[in-house]
Design an enzyme around this catalytic site. Structure first.
Site, PDB file in Angstrom:
ATOM      1  N   SER A 240       5.430  -0.178  29.903  1.00 53.22           N
ATOM      2  CA  SER A 240       5.308   1.229  29.544  1.00 53.22           C
ATOM      3  C   SER A 240       3.924   1.730  29.969  1.00 53.22           C
ATOM      4  CB  SER A 240       5.499   1.407  28.031  1.00 53.22           C
ATOM      5  OG  SER A 240       5.421   2.760  27.658  1.00 53.22           O
ATOM      6  N   CYS A 241       3.747   3.043  29.988  1.00 52.10           N
ATOM      7  CA  CYS A 241       2.430   3.626  30.319  1.00 52.10           C
ATOM      8  C   CYS A 241       2.429   5.070  29.829  1.00 52.10           C
ATOM      9  CB  CYS A 241       2.146   3.523  31.822  1.00 52.10           C
ATOM     10  SG  CYS A 241       3.317   4.426  32.858  1.00 52.10           S
ATOM     11  N   GLY A 242       1.783   5.967  30.564  1.00 49.32           N
ATOM     12  CA  GLY A 242       1.749   7.361  30.157  1.00 49.32           C
ATOM     13  C   GLY A 242       3.027   8.110  30.500  1.00 49.32           C
TER      14      GLY A 242
END
Length: 285
Positions: A240-242
């Site tokens: 996951s990330c932004g």
């Protein structure tokens, strides 16, 4: 994993040696954060590796979603690749203007569509230019070619699947954002999002996997970074990330390290951070 594996990562030396191969297709996947003030397409128009096509991450996406640059529907991907002259039998090399940042997202998108002859250029455009290699500002000559697509649904996770993983712990969730954003100490670049991380997730900032020259760190260093964060590389991982871009850097690293099962949470924090009914953790796990 060899450095010059045309299904994962290739060096600038490899690309220079194959630059004139008739079935090579080079893709500029440069992308910038919304608050950067930079225009990736304008940069491409001014300078790119010879023959490169521009892949607009924000445009070649699911227009039906309110979330940024979600993976495109199969039909849209096929039509856009055909218009770019990319099809069956092509070896694709993807690069970006940061070194390694957004190129893995496009590499992952090709793989999501069942295309495996695709690699990321290690060090990207900055390394290519620093070595004095050729660039141009002319658009490529396009000859369309049919593309066969087979979407690999196990490579992407939605919010329901990620919420279940957070509750059950059957998949490890690994966040590629900076440690300050992960801990909830820094504001998110997109307005309206809560601060923090998915409960139970681990933090492996993607920037820590990149050398100063924009190349990916060695397998030993990559492994150490994941293990230091408490990630068991023998078990499944959701990255996951932004907004689903730099999560693919983790996905690339996990591929190189031979992790058996890994997927990208496409909505990432742009989605999770928006819904108040989803729990958020702050500080260290």
């Amino acid at each position: 994993m060899a450095k010059d594996d045309p299904k994962t990562l290739v060096s600038t030396d490899w690309l220079a040696a194959h630059l004139n191969d008739p079935d090579l297709r080079i893709v500029d996947a440069s992308w910038h954060m919304p608050d950067s003030g930079r225009d990736a397409k304008a940069d491409y128009d001014a300078m790119h590796i010879p023959g490169a096509r521009f892949f607009d991450i924000d445009d070649i996406a699911d227009a039906r979603s309110e979330l940024p640059h979600m993976a495109p529907p199969v039909e849209k991907f096929m039509s856009r690749m055909r218009a770019m002259g990319i099809g069956d039998g092509h070896q694709v090399v993807v690069y970006d203007s940061h070194g390694i940042m957004s190129a893995p997202r496009v590499w992952w998108t090709f793989r999501l569509m069942g295309k495996t002859d695709v690699a990321v250029l290690d060090g990207g455009l900055p390394k290519w230019v620093a070595e004095g290699r050729p660039v141009e500002d002319m658009p490529p000559v396009i000859r369309d070619r049919h593309m066969t697509v087979s979407r690999q649904s196990d490579m992407v996770k939605d919010v329901t699947q990620v919420a279940a993983a957070a509750k059950l712990g059957d998949w490890q969730i690994v966040d590629a954002r900076s440690d300050a954003r992960f801990r909830g100490e820094a504001d998110e670049p997109r307005p309206g999002l809560r601060k923090g991380h998915i409960p139970g997730s681990k933090n492996v900032p993607f920037a820590g996997l990149i050398n100063d020259d924009g190349t990916l760190k060695s397998e030993t260093e990559l492994r150490a970074a994941f293990e230091a964060a408490g990630v068991d590389l023998s078990k499944p991982v959701i990255s996951s990330c932004g907004s689903g871009v730099t999560a693919a850097v983790l996905d690339l690293a996990l591929t190189i390290l031979g992790n058996p099962r890994h997927a990208v949470y496409d909505g990432s924090w742009a989605e999770w951070g928006m819904y108040n009914d989803l729990k958020v953790a702050t500080g260290e796990n």
